[in-house]
Design an enzyme around this catalytic site. Structure first.
Site, PDB file in Angstrom:
ATOM      1  N   GLU A 126      -0.591   8.914  19.619  1.00  0.00           N
ATOM      2  CA  GLU A 126      -1.073   7.941  18.744  1.00  0.00           C
ATOM      3  C   GLU A 126       0.619   6.573  19.312  1.00  0.00           C
ATOM      4  O   GLU A 126       1.289   6.741  18.670  1.00  0.00           O
ATOM      5  CB  GLU A 126      -1.390   8.036  17.240  1.00  0.00           C
ATOM      6  CG  GLU A 126      -2.192   6.571  17.182  1.00  0.00           C
ATOM      7  CD  GLU A 126      -2.868   6.596  15.546  1.00  0.00           C
ATOM      8  OE1 GLU A 126      -3.618   7.346  15.422  1.00  0.00           O
ATOM      9  OE2 GLU A 126      -2.642   6.042  14.771  1.00  0.00           O
ATOM     10  N   TYR A 143      -9.330  -4.203   6.111  1.00  0.00           N
ATOM     11  CA  TYR A 143      -8.904  -2.831   6.658  1.00  0.00           C
ATOM     12  C   TYR A 143      -9.785  -2.252   5.144  1.00  0.00           C
ATOM     13  O   TYR A 143     -10.084  -2.474   4.039  1.00  0.00           O
ATOM     14  CB  TYR A 143      -8.127  -2.820   6.655  1.00  0.00           C
ATOM     15  CG  TYR A 143      -7.175  -1.259   6.462  1.00  0.00           C
ATOM     16  CD1 TYR A 143      -6.987  -0.486   7.532  1.00  0.00           C
ATOM     17  CD2 TYR A 143      -7.480  -0.671   5.384  1.00  0.00           C
ATOM     18  CE1 TYR A 143      -7.072   0.534   7.673  1.00  0.00           C
ATOM     19  CE2 TYR A 143      -6.839   1.503   5.334  1.00  0.00           C
ATOM     20  CZ  TYR A 143      -6.938   1.816   6.932  1.00  0.00           C
ATOM     21  OH  TYR A 143      -6.015   2.406   7.191  1.00  0.00           O
ATOM     22  N   ASP A 155     -10.809   1.810   3.980  1.00  0.00           N
ATOM     23  CA  ASP A 155     -11.084   3.454   3.706  1.00  0.00           C
ATOM     24  C   ASP A 155     -11.691   4.269   3.921  1.00  0.00           C
ATOM     25  O   ASP A 155     -13.365   3.103   3.747  1.00  0.00           O
ATOM     26  CB  ASP A 155      -9.905   4.536   2.602  1.00  0.00           C
ATOM     27  CG  ASP A 155      -8.393   3.461   2.905  1.00  0.00           C
ATOM     28  OD1 ASP A 155      -8.094   3.624   4.071  1.00  0.00           O
ATOM     29  OD2 ASP A 155      -7.473   3.746   1.617  1.00  0.00           O
ATOM     30  N   ARG A 211      -5.467  -5.850  15.913  1.00  0.00           N
ATOM     31  CA  ARG A 211      -4.687  -4.222  16.227  1.00  0.00           C
ATOM     32  C   ARG A 211      -4.944  -3.231  17.561  1.00  0.00           C
ATOM     33  O   ARG A 211      -6.370  -3.077  16.360  1.00  0.00           O
ATOM     34  CB  ARG A 211      -3.037  -4.041  15.480  1.00  0.00           C
ATOM     35  CG  ARG A 211      -2.116  -4.994  14.920  1.00  0.00           C
ATOM     36  CD  ARG A 211      -1.772  -5.159  16.463  1.00  0.00           C
ATOM     37  NE  ARG A 211       0.042  -4.172  17.135  1.00  0.00           N
ATOM     38  CZ  ARG A 211       0.487  -4.034  18.507  1.00  0.00           C
ATOM     39  NH1 ARG A 211      -0.013  -5.500  18.900  1.00  0.00           N
ATOM     40  NH2 ARG A 211       1.702  -3.039  18.482  1.00  0.00           N
ATOM     41  N   ARG A 258       3.262   8.150  15.901  1.00  0.00           N
ATOM     42  CA  ARG A 258       2.872   9.279  15.005  1.00  0.00           C
ATOM     43  C   ARG A 258       1.992  10.689  16.215  1.00  0.00           C
ATOM     44  O   ARG A 258       2.260   9.850  16.782  1.00  0.00           O
ATOM     45  CB  ARG A 258       2.601   9.158  13.967  1.00  0.00           C
ATOM     46  CG  ARG A 258       0.662   9.204  14.345  1.00  0.00           C
ATOM     47  CD  ARG A 258       0.242   8.783  13.001  1.00  0.00           C
ATOM     48  NE  ARG A 258      -1.019   8.068  13.141  1.00  0.00           N
ATOM     49  CZ  ARG A 258      -2.250   8.098  11.656  1.00  0.00           C
ATOM     50  NH1 ARG A 258      -1.326   8.600  10.703  1.00  0.00           N
ATOM     51  NH2 ARG A 258      -3.159   7.637  11.547  1.00  0.00           N
ATOM     52  N   ARG A 280       1.064  -1.196   0.032  1.00  0.00           N
ATOM     53  CA  ARG A 280      -0.155  -0.283   0.034  1.00  0.00           C
ATOM     54  C   ARG A 280       0.834   1.553  -0.377  1.00  0.00           C
ATOM     55  O   ARG A 280      -0.349   2.176  -0.258  1.00  0.00           O
ATOM     56  CB  ARG A 280      -0.557  -0.002   0.978  1.00  0.00           C
ATOM     57  CG  ARG A 280      -2.117  -0.583   1.316  1.00  0.00           C
ATOM     58  CD  ARG A 280      -2.828  -1.094   2.228  1.00  0.00           C
ATOM     59  NE  ARG A 280      -2.745   0.456   3.343  1.00  0.00           N
ATOM     60  CZ  ARG A 280      -4.362   1.040   2.956  1.00  0.00           C
ATOM     61  NH1 ARG A 280      -4.800   0.318   2.329  1.00  0.00           N
ATOM     62  NH2 ARG A 280      -4.678   1.870   3.345  1.00  0.00           N
ATOM     63  N   ARG A 314       7.207   7.177  -4.727  1.00  0.00           N
ATOM     64  CA  ARG A 314       7.562   7.988  -6.443  1.00  0.00           C
ATOM     65  C   ARG A 314       9.103   8.760  -6.607  1.00  0.00           C
ATOM     66  O   ARG A 314       9.383   8.843  -5.751  1.00  0.00           O
ATOM     67  CB  ARG A 314       6.296   8.792  -6.479  1.00  0.00           C
ATOM     68  CG  ARG A 314       4.816   8.979  -5.740  1.00  0.00           C
ATOM     69  CD  ARG A 314       3.831   9.584  -6.271  1.00  0.00           C
ATOM     70  NE  ARG A 314       3.035   9.707  -5.559  1.00  0.00           N
ATOM     71  CZ  ARG A 314       2.400  10.077  -4.482  1.00  0.00           C
ATOM     72  NH1 ARG A 314       2.946  10.326  -3.884  1.00  0.00           N
ATOM     73  NH2 ARG A 314       1.074   9.255  -3.904  1.00  0.00           N
TER      74      ARG A 314
END
Length: 367
Positions: free
Chosen positions: A298, A346, A348, A247, A278, A170, A174
């Site tokens: 987090e 999972y 989005d 998790r 983060r 995922r 670039r």
């Protein structure tokens, strides 16, 4: 009294309720939490919309879904450009030419590719079998050791060699100077927070909070001939094939007497020995100018059944267990299973909305 009982007021349940209401159906939503909206819920603190369950950034290539959410609330132009902190050094994410310059002072894609090729030429990875091998084959040893290994092992609580390769696929890589994490056509945050979206979806539908379906399953089942279930599928079937694994996350939220703490909504901490993954500074999602700021550390955590299940662990053992539950679910005539927990995958946000709309169209036979 009702045509549908919907268990859970997150995006799947809210979209289903809205679409069912449009079709003349009467829904009751129950939720065990003290608020509606599931994990996209925002709490107002010092005039800042705080993402209570971690950062939620909407992104999609599907114009239909983008237009759908914008019909309830206008989304802003927020673009996700997180920063990684490794031992005090800052790197742009996702991995792009800015990152490669910061690491190696290379200025062209050819130079960057040459460095990566040199780092992996002796590793002999032709068919990556785990996350570590997959990551190394994509970005080489420097990026893996500094920006992937520690962060990922914290996130999942497992050695990178023990994690499936697909997790890292995922991750964008670039060879352009582009810090935009998501390469989707549409991206943003609702002006005024995600509650504006869920309130629009739930308008006109009865929602009962602090009500746990499993406290009185028989009673709740008696309220409607059809059930939409968005909770844990293994719990629905009394864990008869065993518990699916997840998790979890723990959030340490602070209000600070400064107008700008870190200059970015998201800063990842990639060292293994820093306990959090983060720091989120929520005001930057909506370009806030409030005199104070709210930050959230987090922390990844093991899921023990008492905390919130966030990420399905889709390894072979769990996937095989889920298949057994899905076989039972597929035989149900009056129960619709949908969402992250009920489908053990999972999602989005745009994927959940798309899945709910598809389920509605299949169920009602209309668009």
């Amino acid at each position: 009294m009702y045509d549908y009982l919907i268990v859970g007021s997150g995006l799947f349940g809210a979209v289903f309720a809205y679409e069912a209401k449009k079709r003349g159906k009467k829904c009751l939503i129950i939720d065990k939490r003290d608020h509606a909206g599931g994990n996209v819920y925002c709490e107002s603190v010092e005039g800042i919309n705080v993402h209570k369950y971690g950062a939620h950034i909407f992104h999609t290539n599907d114009k239909r879904i983008w237009d759908y959410v914008n019909s309830f609330v206008e989304f802003n132009r927020y673009t996700n450009t997180p920063v990684a902190n490794y031992k005090g050094e800052l790197y742009n994410l996702p991995f792009n030419m800015n990152t490669f310059y910061q690491l190696w002072k290379v200025k062209t894609p050819a130079e960057a590719k040459a460095v990566i090729a040199d780092q992996i030429k002796d590793l002999n990875i032709t068919d990556p079998q785990n996350l570590e091998e997959q990551a190394l084959s994509l970005v080489g040893t420097d990026i893996y050791e500094k920006l992937i290994k520690g962060y990922t092992e914290k996130q999942w609580g497992r050695d990178a060699k023990d994690l499936p390769a697909f997790i890292i696929k995922r991750l964008p890589v670039r060879f352009t100077y582009d810090n935009n994490y998501f390469n989707d056509t549409y991206q943003g945050i609702p002006n005024g927070g995600y509650n504006k979206l869920t309130e629009g979806l739930l308008e006109g539908t009865e929602v009962r909070l602090n009500e746990n379906y499993f406290d009185n399953k028989e009673y709740y089942n008696s309220l409607a001939p059809q059930i939409v279930f968005t909770g844990k599928i293994d719990q629905y079937y009394d864990y008869q094939f065993g518990k699916l694994q997840y998790r979890s996350l723990r959030f340490d939220q602070q209000t600070l007497d400064t107008d700008n703490y870190q200059g970015s909504a998201l800063v990842n901490y990639t060292e293994r020995d820093i306990p959090y993954t983060r720091i989120i500074e929520h005001k930057h999602f909506e370009f806030g100018t409030q005199p104070k700021t709210v930050i959230t550390h987090e922390h990844p955590a093991e899921w023990d059944g008492s905390n919130e299940p966030f990420y399905p662990i889709n390894d072979q053992l769990n996937n095989e267990t889920y298949k057994k539950y899905k076989e039972l679910a597929d035989q149900e005539q009056n129960v619709i299973f949908g969402g992250r927990l009920a489908e053990y995958r999972y999602y989005d946000m745009h994927q959940i909305i798309g899945s709910a709309l598809k389920k509605v169209e299949t169920h009602f036979g209309t668009k």
